[in-house]
Design a protein around this motif. Structure first.
Motif, PDB file in Angstrom:
ATOM      1  N   VAL A 122       0.830  -1.205   0.000  1.00 18.15           N
ATOM      2  CA  VAL A 122       0.000   0.000   0.000  1.00 18.15           C
ATOM      3  C   VAL A 122       0.864   1.254   0.000  1.00 18.15           C
ATOM      4  O   VAL A 122       0.545   2.247  -0.668  1.00 18.15           O
ATOM      5  CB  VAL A 122      -0.944  -0.002   1.218  1.00 18.15           C
ATOM      6  CG1 VAL A 122      -1.739   1.293   1.289  1.00 18.15           C
ATOM      7  CG2 VAL A 122      -1.900  -1.189   1.156  1.00 18.15           C
ATOM      8  N   SER A 123       1.974   1.222   0.725  1.00 15.44           N
ATOM      9  CA  SER A 123       2.809   2.421   0.852  1.00 15.44           C
ATOM     10  C   SER A 123       3.430   2.830  -0.464  1.00 15.44           C
ATOM     11  O   SER A 123       3.869   3.979  -0.611  1.00 15.44           O
ATOM     12  CB  SER A 123       3.904   2.187   1.897  1.00 15.44           C
ATOM     13  OG  SER A 123       4.833   1.213   1.451  1.00 15.44           O
ATOM     14  N   ARG A 124       3.484   1.927  -1.449  1.00 15.70           N
ATOM     15  CA  ARG A 124       4.087   2.292  -2.741  1.00 15.70           C
ATOM     16  C   ARG A 124       3.372   3.462  -3.385  1.00 15.70           C
ATOM     17  O   ARG A 124       3.997   4.305  -4.029  1.00 15.70           O
ATOM     18  CB  ARG A 124       4.045   1.101  -3.707  1.00 15.70           C
ATOM     19  CG  ARG A 124       4.904  -0.078  -3.318  1.00 15.70           C
ATOM     20  CD  ARG A 124       4.846  -1.131  -4.407  1.00 15.70           C
ATOM     21  NE  ARG A 124       3.467  -1.468  -4.766  1.00 15.70           N
ATOM     22  CZ  ARG A 124       3.120  -2.130  -5.861  1.00 15.70           C
ATOM     23  NH1 ARG A 124       4.046  -2.521  -6.715  1.00 15.70           N
ATOM     24  NH2 ARG A 124       1.848  -2.416  -6.104  1.00 15.70           N
ATOM     25  N   ASP A 125       2.041   3.524  -3.248  1.00 13.45           N
ATOM     26  CA  ASP A 125       1.277   4.594  -3.886  1.00 13.45           C
ATOM     27  C   ASP A 125       1.353   5.895  -3.105  1.00 13.45           C
ATOM     28  O   ASP A 125       0.992   6.948  -3.631  1.00 13.45           O
ATOM     29  CB  ASP A 125      -0.190   4.175  -4.037  1.00 13.45           C
ATOM     30  CG  ASP A 125      -0.348   3.021  -5.020  1.00 13.45           C
ATOM     31  OD1 ASP A 125       0.545   2.858  -5.872  1.00 13.45           O
ATOM     32  OD2 ASP A 125      -1.343   2.292  -4.918  1.00 13.45           O
ATOM     33  N   LEU A 126       1.787   5.842  -1.860  1.00 15.32           N
ATOM     34  CA  LEU A 126       1.909   7.055  -1.054  1.00 15.32           C
ATOM     35  C   LEU A 126       3.334   7.608  -1.107  1.00 15.32           C
ATOM     36  O   LEU A 126       3.535   8.812  -1.220  1.00 15.32           O
ATOM     37  CB  LEU A 126       1.509   6.767   0.388  1.00 15.32           C
ATOM     38  CG  LEU A 126       0.046   6.354   0.583  1.00 15.32           C
ATOM     39  CD1 LEU A 126      -0.199   5.872   2.007  1.00 15.32           C
ATOM     40  CD2 LEU A 126      -0.896   7.510   0.257  1.00 15.32           C
ATOM     41  N   ALA A 127       4.312   6.743  -1.032  1.00 14.34           N
ATOM     42  CA  ALA A 127       5.720   7.134  -1.139  1.00 14.34           C
ATOM     43  C   ALA A 127       6.511   5.898  -1.560  1.00 14.34           C
ATOM     44  O   ALA A 127       6.705   4.989  -0.747  1.00 14.34           O
ATOM     45  CB  ALA A 127       6.245   7.701   0.175  1.00 14.34           C
ATOM     46  N   GLY A 128       6.932   5.867  -2.810  1.00 11.76           N
ATOM     47  CA  GLY A 128       7.634   4.697  -3.330  1.00 11.76           C
ATOM     48  C   GLY A 128       8.966   4.435  -2.659  1.00 11.76           C
ATOM     49  O   GLY A 128       9.536   3.345  -2.803  1.00 11.76           O
ATOM     50  N   GLN A 129       9.476   5.412  -1.896  1.00 13.28           N
ATOM     51  CA  GLN A 129      10.775   5.234  -1.250  1.00 13.28           C
ATOM     52  C   GLN A 129      10.706   4.300  -0.046  1.00 13.28           C
ATOM     53  O   GLN A 129      11.733   3.800   0.414  1.00 13.28           O
ATOM     54  CB  GLN A 129      11.330   6.589  -0.790  1.00 13.28           C
ATOM     55  CG  GLN A 129      11.490   7.617  -1.888  1.00 13.28           C
ATOM     56  CD  GLN A 129      10.219   8.394  -2.183  1.00 13.28           C
ATOM     57  OE1 GLN A 129       9.195   8.168  -1.538  1.00 13.28           O
ATOM     58  NE2 GLN A 129      10.271   9.278  -3.149  1.00 13.28           N
ATOM     59  N   ALA A 130       9.494   4.062   0.476  1.00 17.23           N
ATOM     60  CA  ALA A 130       9.369   3.328   1.742  1.00 17.23           C
ATOM     61  C   ALA A 130       9.933   1.918   1.643  1.00 17.23           C
ATOM     62  O   ALA A 130      10.559   1.420   2.592  1.00 17.23           O
ATOM     63  CB  ALA A 130       7.909   3.287   2.180  1.00 17.23           C
ATOM     64  N   ARG A 131       9.748   1.256   0.522  1.00 19.48           N
ATOM     65  CA  ARG A 131      10.181  -0.148   0.426  1.00 19.48           C
ATOM     66  C   ARG A 131      11.700  -0.285   0.523  1.00 19.48           C
ATOM     67  O   ARG A 131      12.216  -1.349   0.897  1.00 19.48           O
ATOM     68  CB  ARG A 131       9.681  -0.764  -0.879  1.00 19.48           C
ATOM     69  CG  ARG A 131      10.314  -0.204  -2.137  1.00 19.48           C
ATOM     70  CD  ARG A 131       9.711  -0.826  -3.384  1.00 19.48           C
ATOM     71  NE  ARG A 131      10.315  -0.310  -4.608  1.00 19.48           N
ATOM     72  CZ  ARG A 131      11.392  -0.839  -5.174  1.00 19.48           C
ATOM     73  NH1 ARG A 131      11.981  -1.892  -4.616  1.00 19.48           N
ATOM     74  NH2 ARG A 131      11.885  -0.337  -6.283  1.00 19.48           N
ATOM     75  N   HIS A 132      12.434   0.771   0.188  1.00 18.23           N
ATOM     76  CA  HIS A 132      13.895   0.699   0.226  1.00 18.23           C
ATOM     77  C   HIS A 132      14.435   0.752   1.647  1.00 18.23           C
ATOM     78  O   HIS A 132      15.633   0.528   1.857  1.00 18.23           O
ATOM     79  CB  HIS A 132      14.485   1.844  -0.594  1.00 18.23           C
ATOM     80  CG  HIS A 132      14.152   1.765  -2.053  1.00 18.23           C
ATOM     81  ND1 HIS A 132      14.800   0.902  -2.918  1.00 18.23           N
ATOM     82  CD2 HIS A 132      13.225   2.413  -2.796  1.00 18.23           C
ATOM     83  CE1 HIS A 132      14.295   1.045  -4.132  1.00 18.23           C
ATOM     84  NE2 HIS A 132      13.331   1.951  -4.089  1.00 18.23           N
ATOM     85  N   TRP A 133      13.592   1.044   2.625  1.00 18.97           N
ATOM     86  CA  TRP A 133      14.008   1.063   4.026  1.00 18.97           C
ATOM     87  C   TRP A 133      13.555  -0.195   4.752  1.00 18.97           C
ATOM     88  O   TRP A 133      13.653  -0.273   5.986  1.00 18.97           O
ATOM     89  CB  TRP A 133      13.446   2.302   4.722  1.00 18.97           C
ATOM     90  CG  TRP A 133      14.003   3.567   4.168  1.00 18.97           C
ATOM     91  CD1 TRP A 133      13.539   4.287   3.112  1.00 18.97           C
ATOM     92  CD2 TRP A 133      15.175   4.256   4.620  1.00 18.97           C
ATOM     93  NE1 TRP A 133      14.330   5.380   2.883  1.00 18.97           N
ATOM     94  CE2 TRP A 133      15.340   5.390   3.802  1.00 18.97           C
ATOM     95  CE3 TRP A 133      16.087   4.042   5.657  1.00 18.97           C
ATOM     96  CZ2 TRP A 133      16.394   6.287   3.968  1.00 18.97           C
ATOM     97  CZ3 TRP A 133      17.122   4.943   5.833  1.00 18.97           C
ATOM     98  CH2 TRP A 133      17.273   6.053   4.998  1.00 18.97           C
ATOM     99  N   CYS A 134      13.050  -1.181   4.007  1.00 17.86           N
ATOM    100  CA  CYS A 134      12.525  -2.413   4.606  1.00 17.86           C
ATOM    101  C   CYS A 134      13.460  -3.582   4.329  1.00 17.86           C
ATOM    102  O   CYS A 134      14.060  -3.681   3.256  1.00 17.86           O
ATOM    103  CB  CYS A 134      11.136  -2.727   4.048  1.00 17.86           C
ATOM    104  SG  CYS A 134       9.891  -1.482   4.433  1.00 17.86           S
ATOM    105  N   LEU A 135      13.567  -4.457   5.304  1.00 27.21           N
ATOM    106  CA  LEU A 135      14.374  -5.677   5.201  1.00 27.21           C
ATOM    107  C   LEU A 135      13.497  -6.846   5.614  1.00 27.21           C
ATOM    108  O   LEU A 135      12.767  -6.766   6.610  1.00 27.21           O
ATOM    109  CB  LEU A 135      15.603  -5.573   6.111  1.00 27.21           C
ATOM    110  CG  LEU A 135      16.633  -6.708   6.036  1.00 27.21           C
ATOM    111  CD1 LEU A 135      17.306  -6.708   4.676  1.00 27.21           C
ATOM    112  CD2 LEU A 135      17.674  -6.555   7.138  1.00 27.21           C
ATOM    113  N   LEU A 136      13.549  -7.920   4.857  1.00 25.62           N
ATOM    114  CA  LEU A 136      12.757  -9.120   5.144  1.00 25.62           C
ATOM    115  C   LEU A 136      13.709 -10.242   5.519  1.00 25.62           C
ATOM    116  O   LEU A 136      14.502 -10.694   4.681  1.00 25.62           O
ATOM    117  CB  LEU A 136      11.917  -9.501   3.926  1.00 25.62           C
ATOM    118  CG  LEU A 136      10.978 -10.696   4.094  1.00 25.62           C
ATOM    119  CD1 LEU A 136       9.931 -10.429   5.169  1.00 25.62           C
ATOM    120  CD2 LEU A 136      10.297 -11.032   2.767  1.00 25.62           C
TER     121      LEU A 136
END
Length: 637
Positions: free
Chosen positions: A507-521
């Motif tokens: 969901v956060s991709r449509d609000l700020a695409g930068q968010a996924r780059h701060w996530c680690l799985l």
């Protein structure tokens, strides 16, 4: 001034840049939109142009009304001037308006005066207005007198309207950049009503935390321990929050936000540095990605192991078929257990020295029958999650671990994935396991049916981020989305674990695409939804342990390993053969033999010796003889 902090916005962009789609996304929250079409119908035999117009019309929701202004250019200013404060207008686009303005059928006309009238109408308009216009120079301009006149008139119109608007955005390749952001003023948030609150508590690692005073946030309350902001110079986790629109209702979270990205150079430099370290083996394997991630998020090629870690456990149930097969009250028991410092998650947090914060999120209604949340609840949940991340950053937290416990969370995540990635619900909905360890296929089918019915109910609804959270996601996914956005704004990395976290990432991709780059799985846990979302988000799981200890607990199991890798990479010296410190490497370089003369260092020899292939001293690889040389690893020495 509208509730989003702006009243008028100009959206610029080149041909097929996505400017119209972005402009439409800015007004999706309006119940009714007046769409002002400025372009003429064109030649009836021009099928390509007719197809473009038809595509634009088909994209508009049925609640919108369309008005044509091509017959008279001055009519656009009249419509803006007469608009009511409760109306929302979308003008698409000023390029078509200028084309009509320069049409000989409308001459004689004072182009400059007409553009000035339009700008003044925009400046004084009491309605909410979004205008779309092609930016001059980003599209082909015919080298003819009429083409040059069009360029001049469009450039003048864009400058005048941009000056009159509250905000201006430029869309390039579908990515919006705010050229003229809204001027913001921080306004103290109003106290929340007692009927719309969620509580959070913090359990200190290994011991019960003493109760602390309440800190009021918009529509939510939270109990937090006293914190000392970690603001030493050079601290990579102390970056301030970026300026974003703030109004009386709180922080404005909207599509197209520009948040920071990790350092694009520090990550590769850190991984390259690993090859120079004094490691007795082939290195860290796939865990070198941990070093690269930590380096990029910390902005240094020698990242440090995360010291202060906070676990956010989001507790929120989903009613209806989404929770089929779960025991009533089980999620509340797990949440209470974590608050008391007991259970798997609390014990793992204590072992890792991490603090544990349990957050109660709004309960979600049956998504197959009605929206899971109201739009106001979504806004409050997003702001709440953002503030949770800010509180962690102010407390000097260096890593957030995002987990969840709630009935129906897996079905809600499957619905979000189906809406955002086009996934089939049965393919991303995991099997239902009862408390006794048995597989309950009947409950699984009920969950699948709930997701299917929810998607059918919302088939004509917008697929915007906030609409998906309201219709399908629920409170836990909405708060998790706010956490990801707030952590991104504060340059705070997040360790994801489970379906709720990855659904929030989608969901956060449509609000700020930068968010996924701060996530680690750390681990996918064998969950199909996590696997799919990780693939879409570009998050490669580091491990394949297939743990199923609950969201958040799986990540804490992997955390000591990740910390060890970072500590090792930061502490090991460079290999002596590459110029490292011999004292650190533990190898003493032999000096010259007693009868050997000292080398002459006064006149260096700059001549390059001829290269000669060395002769092997031992048997070759095809020989059957014994090798007198000892076996060695991947690095000589």
């Amino acid at each position: 001034m509208s509730v989003d902090g702006w009243n008028t916005v100009l959206v610029l962009g080149g041909t097929r840049s996505g400017k119209s789609e972005f402009a439409e996304s800015l007004v999706t929250d309006a119940p009714v939109v007046r769409y002002l079409a400025t372009a003429p119908e064109g030649d009836p035999e021009d099928t390509e142009w007719a197809t473009r117009l038809a595509t634009h019309r088909a994209r508009r929701p049925g609640s919108w009304t369309t008005e044509e202004t091509a017959a008279e250019p001055r009519r656009l200013a009249d419509v803006l001037a007469s608009a009511e404060p409760n109306e929302t207008l979308l003008v698409d686009d000023l390029g078509g308006w200028v084309t009509v303005l320069l049409d000989p059928d409308h001459q004689p006309a004072d182009d400059v005066a007409t553009i000035t009238e339009l700008a003044e109408a925009v400046r004084t308009c009491s309605a909410r207005v979004v205008l779309v216009s092609p930016e001059v120079g980003l599209s082909l301009v015919p080298t003819t007198p009429l083409g040059r006149a069009f360029t001049d008139a469009l450039g003048a119109a864009n400058r005048a309207v941009a000056d009159a608007c509250d905000a201006v955005a430029l869309v390039v390749a579908g990515q919006p950049v705010w050229l003229k952001p809204v001027a913001t003023t921080t306004v103290p948030a109003a106290p929340a009503p007692a009927t719309a609150t969620a509580t959070a508590s913090v359990v200190a690692s290994g011991a019960d935390a003493e109760p602390t005073p309440e800190v009021q946030l918009p529509d939510v309350l939270t109990h937090t321990p006293p914190v000392v902001p970690n603001q030493e110079p050079g601290n990579p986790w102390a970056a301030p929050t970026m300026a974003l629109p703030v109004v009386a209702t709180g922080l404005v979270i909207q599509p197209g936000m520009e948040l920071p990205m990790p350092d694009e150079y520090a990550g590769p430099q850190a991984v390259d540095r690993l090859a120079t370290l004094d490691v007795p083996g082939a290195g860290l394997g796939v865990l070198d990605r941990v070093v690269g991630f930590a380096a990029a998020t910390q902005g240094t090629s020698t990242p440090q192991a995360w010291g202060s870690v906070r676990v956010l456990l989001l507790h929120g149930d989903h009613a209806g078929g989404a929770s089929a097969g779960t025991v009533a009250g089980e999620s509340a028991r797990r949440a209470a257990q974590a608050r008391a410092g007991r259970g798997a998650l609390a014990r793992l947090a204590a072992e890792s020295g991490a603090s544990l914060q349990v957050v109660d999120t709004p309960a979600a209604a049956p998504m197959e029958e009605q929206p899971a949340l109201s739009p106001d609840q979504v806004e409050s949940a997003l702001r709440y999650g953002w503030r949770l991340a800010e509180q962690a950053a102010d407390a000097g937290v260096q890593l957030l671990v995002l987990g969840a416990c709630g009935a129906g969370t897996e079905a809600a995540a499957a619905a979000v994935l189906a809406a955002t990635a086009g996934a089939e619900p049965p393919a991303v909905l995991g099997r239902v396991i009862t408390d006794s360890g048995e597989i309950d296929d009947a409950a699984w089918m009920i969950r699948c049916a709930a997701v299917r019915d929810a998607l059918h109910r919302t088939r004509r609804s917008s697929r915007g981020a906030k609409e998906i959270l309201a219709e399908l996601g629920g409170g836990d996914v909405a708060v998790a989305t706010g956490v990801l956005l707030g952590a991104t704004a504060r340059r705070l990395p997040v360790l994801l674990d489970g379906p709720v976290g990855v659904a929030a990432g989608m969901v956060s991709r449509d609000l700020a695409g930068q968010a996924r780059h701060w996530c680690l799985l750390a681990d996918h846990g064998g969950h199909p939804a996590v696997r799919l979302a990780a693939d879409v988000l570009g998050l490669t799981p580091l491990l394949d342990l297939r743990l199923d200890l609950g969201e958040g607990a799986n990540a804490l199991v992997a955390l000591p390993l990740l910390r060890s890798v970072l500590a090792l990479a930061a502490a090991l010296p460079v290999h002596p053969s590459l110029g490292g410190d011999e004292s650190l490497g533990g190898v003493e370089e032999p000096g010259p033999a007693p009868d050997e003369p000292e080398p002459d260092l006064t006149e260096p020899d700059f001549t390059e010796p001829d290269f000669a292939e060395p002769e092997p001293e031992g048997p070759g690889p095809a020989s059957t003889g014994a090798d007198e040389q000892p076996a060695s690893g991947w690095r000589a020495g």
